[in-house]
Design a protein around this motif. Structure first.
Motif, PDB file in Angstrom:
ATOM      1  N   GLY A 172       0.960  -1.124  -0.073  1.00  0.00           N
ATOM      2  CA  GLY A 172       0.019  -0.011  -0.098  1.00  0.00           C
ATOM      3  C   GLY A 172       0.798   1.206  -0.022  1.00  0.00           C
ATOM      4  N   ALA A 173       0.241   2.285  -0.388  1.00  0.00           N
ATOM      5  CA  ALA A 173       1.049   3.704  -0.319  1.00  0.00           C
ATOM      6  C   ALA A 173       1.481   3.923   0.857  1.00  0.00           C
ATOM      7  CB  ALA A 173       0.151   4.602  -0.790  1.00  0.00           C
ATOM      8  N   ASP A 174       0.919   3.715   1.958  1.00  0.00           N
ATOM      9  CA  ASP A 174       1.346   4.061   3.518  1.00  0.00           C
ATOM     10  C   ASP A 174       2.491   3.279   3.847  1.00  0.00           C
ATOM     11  OD1 ASP A 174      -0.805   5.512   3.588  1.00  0.00           O
ATOM     12  OD2 ASP A 174      -2.060   4.384   5.032  1.00  0.00           O
TER      13      ASP A 174
ATOM     14  N   VAL B 190       4.032  22.127  -0.547  1.00  0.00           N
ATOM     15  CA  VAL B 190       5.457  22.173   0.199  1.00  0.00           C
ATOM     16  C   VAL B 190       5.226  20.978   1.184  1.00  0.00           C
ATOM     17  CG1 VAL B 190       7.055  23.312   1.833  1.00  0.00           C
ATOM     18  CG2 VAL B 190       5.783  24.628  -0.008  1.00  0.00           C
ATOM     19  N   ASP B 191       4.247  20.912   2.064  1.00  0.00           N
ATOM     20  CA  ASP B 191       4.384  19.645   3.265  1.00  0.00           C
ATOM     21  C   ASP B 191       3.642  18.487   2.905  1.00  0.00           C
ATOM     22  OD1 ASP B 191       5.446  22.029   4.595  1.00  0.00           O
ATOM     23  OD2 ASP B 191       3.255  22.119   5.982  1.00  0.00           O
ATOM     24  N   GLY B 192       2.690  18.600   1.790  1.00  0.00           N
ATOM     25  CA  GLY B 192       2.079  17.287   1.485  1.00  0.00           C
ATOM     26  C   GLY B 192       0.494  17.405   1.775  1.00  0.00           C
ATOM     27  N   ASP B 193       0.321  17.975   3.028  1.00  0.00           N
ATOM     28  CA  ASP B 193      -1.052  18.104   3.284  1.00  0.00           C
ATOM     29  C   ASP B 193      -1.170  19.169   4.667  1.00  0.00           C
ATOM     30  OD1 ASP B 193       0.358  16.836   5.662  1.00  0.00           O
ATOM     31  OD2 ASP B 193      -0.904  15.001   5.583  1.00  0.00           O
ATOM     32  N   ILE B 194      -2.244  19.480   4.920  1.00  0.00           N
ATOM     33  CA  ILE B 194      -2.598  20.383   6.085  1.00  0.00           C
ATOM     34  C   ILE B 194      -4.076  19.991   6.612  1.00  0.00           C
ATOM     35  CG2 ILE B 194      -3.523  22.292   4.531  1.00  0.00           C
ATOM     36  CD1 ILE B 194      -2.323  24.326   6.328  1.00  0.00           C
TER      37      ILE B 194
ATOM     38  N   THR C 128     -15.829  16.731  10.666  1.00  0.00           N
ATOM     39  CA  THR C 128     -15.246  17.680  11.692  1.00  0.00           C
ATOM     40  C   THR C 128     -13.723  17.893  11.734  1.00  0.00           C
ATOM     41  OG1 THR C 128     -15.009  15.704  13.288  1.00  0.00           O
ATOM     42  CG2 THR C 128     -17.113  16.823  13.467  1.00  0.00           C
ATOM     43  N   VAL C 129     -13.145  17.327  10.571  1.00  0.00           N
ATOM     44  CA  VAL C 129     -11.906  17.597  10.476  1.00  0.00           C
ATOM     45  C   VAL C 129     -11.582  17.833   8.986  1.00  0.00           C
ATOM     46  CG1 VAL C 129      -9.445  16.965  10.670  1.00  0.00           C
ATOM     47  CG2 VAL C 129     -10.790  16.843  12.761  1.00  0.00           C
ATOM     48  N   PHE C 130     -11.014  18.760   8.566  1.00  0.00           N
ATOM     49  CA  PHE C 130     -10.774  18.891   6.956  1.00  0.00           C
ATOM     50  C   PHE C 130      -9.460  18.553   6.582  1.00  0.00           C
ATOM     51  CE2 PHE C 130     -14.143  22.515   7.347  1.00  0.00           C
ATOM     52  CZ  PHE C 130     -15.121  21.768   7.578  1.00  0.00           C
ATOM     53  N   HIS C 131      -9.237  17.324   5.958  1.00  0.00           N
ATOM     54  CA  HIS C 131      -7.814  16.841   5.773  1.00  0.00           C
ATOM     55  C   HIS C 131      -7.661  17.202   4.377  1.00  0.00           C
ATOM     56  CE1 HIS C 131      -4.751  13.531   5.915  1.00  0.00           C
ATOM     57  NE2 HIS C 131      -4.231  14.708   5.638  1.00  0.00           N
ATOM     58  N   MET C 132      -6.662  18.039   3.784  1.00  0.00           N
ATOM     59  CA  MET C 132      -6.337  18.342   2.610  1.00  0.00           C
ATOM     60  C   MET C 132      -5.155  17.676   2.368  1.00  0.00           C
ATOM     61  SD  MET C 132      -8.704  20.733   3.856  1.00  0.00           S
ATOM     62  CE  MET C 132      -7.592  21.920   4.831  1.00  0.00           C
ATOM     63  N   LYS C 133      -4.996  16.998   1.428  1.00  0.00           N
ATOM     64  CA  LYS C 133      -3.827  16.157   1.115  1.00  0.00           C
ATOM     65  C   LYS C 133      -3.674  15.956  -0.452  1.00  0.00           C
ATOM     66  CE  LYS C 133      -6.008  11.497   1.416  1.00  0.00           C
ATOM     67  NZ  LYS C 133      -5.845  10.162   1.940  1.00  0.00           N
ATOM     68  N   ARG C 134      -2.453  15.784  -0.716  1.00  0.00           N
ATOM     69  CA  ARG C 134      -1.967  15.370  -2.194  1.00  0.00           C
ATOM     70  C   ARG C 134      -1.264  14.118  -2.135  1.00  0.00           C
ATOM     71  NH1 ARG C 134      -2.422  18.977  -6.419  1.00  0.00           N
ATOM     72  NH2 ARG C 134      -2.913  21.052  -5.756  1.00  0.00           N
ATOM     73  N   GLY C 135      -2.166  13.273  -2.994  1.00  0.00           N
ATOM     74  CA  GLY C 135      -1.451  11.947  -3.142  1.00  0.00           C
ATOM     75  C   GLY C 135      -1.857  11.549  -4.397  1.00  0.00           C
ATOM     76  N   LYS C 136      -1.050  10.269  -4.951  1.00  0.00           N
ATOM     77  CA  LYS C 136      -1.193   9.893  -6.130  1.00  0.00           C
ATOM     78  C   LYS C 136      -1.869   8.459  -6.093  1.00  0.00           C
ATOM     79  CE  LYS C 136       2.567  12.230  -8.096  1.00  0.00           C
ATOM     80  NZ  LYS C 136       4.050  12.315  -8.654  1.00  0.00           N
TER      81      LYS C 136
ATOM     82  N   GLN D 294      -3.524   5.923  -0.081  1.00  0.00           N
ATOM     83  CA  GLN D 294      -2.456   6.888   0.573  1.00  0.00           C
ATOM     84  C   GLN D 294      -3.458   7.727   1.612  1.00  0.00           C
ATOM     85  OE1 GLN D 294       0.053   8.901  -2.084  1.00  0.00           O
ATOM     86  NE2 GLN D 294       0.657  10.499  -0.989  1.00  0.00           N
ATOM     87  N   THR D 295      -3.055   7.580   3.022  1.00  0.00           N
ATOM     88  CA  THR D 295      -3.623   8.305   4.153  1.00  0.00           C
ATOM     89  C   THR D 295      -3.108   9.682   4.154  1.00  0.00           C
ATOM     90  OG1 THR D 295      -3.972   6.047   5.182  1.00  0.00           O
ATOM     91  CG2 THR D 295      -4.136   8.090   6.527  1.00  0.00           C
ATOM     92  N   ARG D 296      -1.823   9.932   4.145  1.00  0.00           N
ATOM     93  CA  ARG D 296      -1.272  11.208   4.296  1.00  0.00           C
ATOM     94  C   ARG D 296      -0.656  11.706   3.134  1.00  0.00           C
ATOM     95  NH1 ARG D 296       0.731  13.037   9.304  1.00  0.00           N
ATOM     96  NH2 ARG D 296       1.088  14.882   8.183  1.00  0.00           N
ATOM     97  N   GLY D 297      -0.568  13.105   2.739  1.00  0.00           N
ATOM     98  CA  GLY D 297       0.038  13.748   1.587  1.00  0.00           C
ATOM     99  C   GLY D 297       1.697  13.716   1.664  1.00  0.00           C
ATOM    100  N   VAL D 298       2.080  13.931   0.412  1.00  0.00           N
ATOM    101  CA  VAL D 298       3.418  13.705   0.266  1.00  0.00           C
ATOM    102  C   VAL D 298       3.924  15.098  -0.373  1.00  0.00           C
ATOM    103  CG1 VAL D 298       5.536  12.674  -0.637  1.00  0.00           C
ATOM    104  CG2 VAL D 298       3.634  11.457   0.318  1.00  0.00           C
ATOM    105  N   THR D 299       5.012  15.543   0.127  1.00  0.00           N
ATOM    106  CA  THR D 299       5.408  16.870  -0.782  1.00  0.00           C
ATOM    107  C   THR D 299       5.509  16.972  -2.116  1.00  0.00           C
ATOM    108  OG1 THR D 299       7.213  18.706  -0.778  1.00  0.00           O
ATOM    109  CG2 THR D 299       7.651  16.334  -0.076  1.00  0.00           C
TER     110      THR D 299
END
Length: 526
Positions: free
Chosen positions: A42-44, A136-140, A215-223, A227-232
């Protein structure tokens, strides 16, 4: 065939069947890639080490704040995408409700005190910050607070305590379907060198409320879908970014060195020396070696004179710095860097001398496609969530809106229904582009609404302004007609005459006035 033995040709055939794709075969000409699981992953899996993942974020942030090109590249991409802000367009089915919702949301979005938990950013500035952080970070993450503002939280605060065995991926607790259940934040920006060992050291936020609203807005960039977290966005170009900075700095130092004018005197063996040739010229510094010894280093400076030792011959050099190959290499490196964030070289350097007008327009068209994709991503990942949250808040605090929502529901409408108007870009060739839009409308290939949406404008606002302006002209013409009629009762003048603008050309004395149907050719002949 000998019993108990396998024919070698059959074994080779089975080997070939197992790897029909050359990509699956190993070769001494192919780079060995680490972190590749033979049975798939998996991506993680590829950021399973939380310390490595956090280090990647910090390295990207360091490049953003210290490197000469990275920060400006991200600024260009964010500015072209967000510009003045992506604006909401309520479409509930009731124009009165639409206007009320738009008015309330805009009042909230324009005021940093009500919009931002820190009281610094408007909602439109938050859009730019979200896009920049995902580059820059991948997610916020965004936390909608009960008292109204939105709190943006950087991704490094999502952490996994070492003493938990639950399915937590770098701070996000997942269920069996990989759907987020909770987000685990550090209580504050703790010292990054301190290990996070206990679950009690974190703050846990539910991903959804009882009604299924986030209740939490997770903005992430993934391919990848897993993928759970975003990557720069800098991950594929870390080496290129670092080496480009190093090479550029080295060329600057080299240019500084060869720019010094030095007179070198070569002396033969036994020639008299004027003074102590071991003395220094200009400033000196002392360097301590690894052995503990020290040595004196002369600083170079323009106009300095170097006296060689007896029997020593020193030759000067005057190379071309930087050489022509450097510019070609730097251009290629910048293109490789820019393509990873959708920035062509002409935009990255803000320099159109690299190409002609056709190349400029082609590069901008491709860049605009990427910017539109960024806009769609920002709308779906961030803006729509914020709008739904604020509408729910408006409904909770206003009885009249709740009644309107119930009425709209009986009419198969939804008070949450809306669109977002993303800003467009100015015409590259204003006359030709405007003529193209007019032709599309004339041939009914599109609608006025879509034309204005493509240009980042709200057609409802444009239509209202056109009608209001026409109304103003007509009222002024009627007032002028009445004023003239009062002074000249015998003359009958239509109010439309005050709006009539004939074609006017320069007339020679004695020539009749030009007709209103004058053509361009007739004007040129006159």
């Amino acid at each position: 065939m000998t019993p108990g033995r396998i024919n070698p040709s059959i074994g080779k055939a089975f080997t070939d069947v197992k790897a029909d794709y050359n990509a699956a075969r190993t070769s001494r000409f192919r780079r060995r890639r680490t972190g590749v699981a033979a049975l798939g992953s998996g991506a993680d899996y590829h950021y399973r080490s939380e310390s490595d993942f956090m280090r990647m974020i910090e390295c990207a942030r360091d490049m953003d704040r210290n490197d000469v090109i990275v920060g400006q590249m991200v600024d260009r991409a964010v500015l072209n995408t967000v510009q003045g802000g992506i604006r909401p367009d309520p479409q509930t089915g009731d124009t009165g409700v639409d206007a009320e919702l738009a008015l309330r949301f805009t009042a909230w979005a324009d005021d940093p005190e009500t919009c931002d938990a820190m009281g610094e950013l408007t909602f439109w500035e938050q859009q730019a910050q979200v896009l920049r952080s995902t580059f820059v970070d991948g997610d916020i993450l965004g936390l909608p607070l009960e008292d109204g503002p939105l709190q943006l939280v950087e991704g490094h605060r999502l952490r996994k305590p070492t003493n938990t065995t639950r399915n937590v991926v770098n701070g996000i607790l997942l269920d069996e379907d990989r759907r987020p259940i909770e987000y685990w934040f550090t209580k504050d920006d703790i010292d990054p060198h301190i290990s996070l060992s206990r679950v009690s050291d974190i703050e846990r936020y539910d991903a959804y409320d009882g009604q299924g609203n986030p209740t939490v807005f997770h903005m992430k960039r993934g391919k990848r879908s897993t993928q759970t977290r975003g990557v720069t966005a800098f991950a594929p170009i870390f080496d290129q970014l670092g080496m480009f900075e190093d090479i550029t700095f080295a060329k600057l130092v080299q240019q500084q060195a060869v720019s010094c004018i030095a007179f070198i005197r070569n002396q033969e063996m036994g020639a008299p020396v004027d003074g102590d040739n071991t003395s220094s010229y200009g400033d000196t510094t002392t360097e301590t070696l690894t052995s503990g010894a020290t040595r004196l280093i002369d600083e170079i400076a323009p106009g300095m004179e170097i006296v060689s030792k007896p029997g020593e011959k020193i030759e000067g050099f005057s190379p071309s710095v930087p050489n022509s190959e450097f510019f070609q290499h730097a251009r290629l490196t910048l293109q490789l860097i820019g393509v990873n964030i959708g920035m062509p070289l002409i935009l990255l350097l803000m320099d159109g001398s690299e190409t002609n007008f056709t190349g400029w327009r082609g590069a901008l068209d491709q860049a605009h496609m990427g910017f539109r994709d960024n806009q769609r991503w920002l709308i779906n990942r961030f803006c729509r969530k914020v709008w739904s949250w604020k509408v729910r808040e408006f409904l909770e605090n206003d009885l009249a809106l709740r009644k309107a929502a119930a009425r709209l529901e009986t009419q198969n409408n939804d008070i949450h229904r809306h669109e977002w108007n993303a800003p467009g870009w100015k015409y590259i060739q204003p006359l030709q582009d405007a003529q193209g839009d007019a032709l599309r409308l004339e041939k009914r290939l599109t609608s006025p609404r879509r034309i204005h949406t493509d240009r980042g404008q709200d057609y409802a606002v444009i239509a209202s302004e056109i009608v209001d302006d026409n109304k103003l002209l007509i009222l002024k013409a009627l007032e002028a007609r009445d004023e003239v009629a009062e002074q000249h009762p015998s003359d009958t003048i239509d109010w439309r005459e005050f709006l009539h603008v004939p074609n006017v050309i320069d007339q020679k004395p004695g020539l009749p006035s030009a007709p209103t149907t004058t053509t361009v050719e007739e004007v040129n002949q006159a």
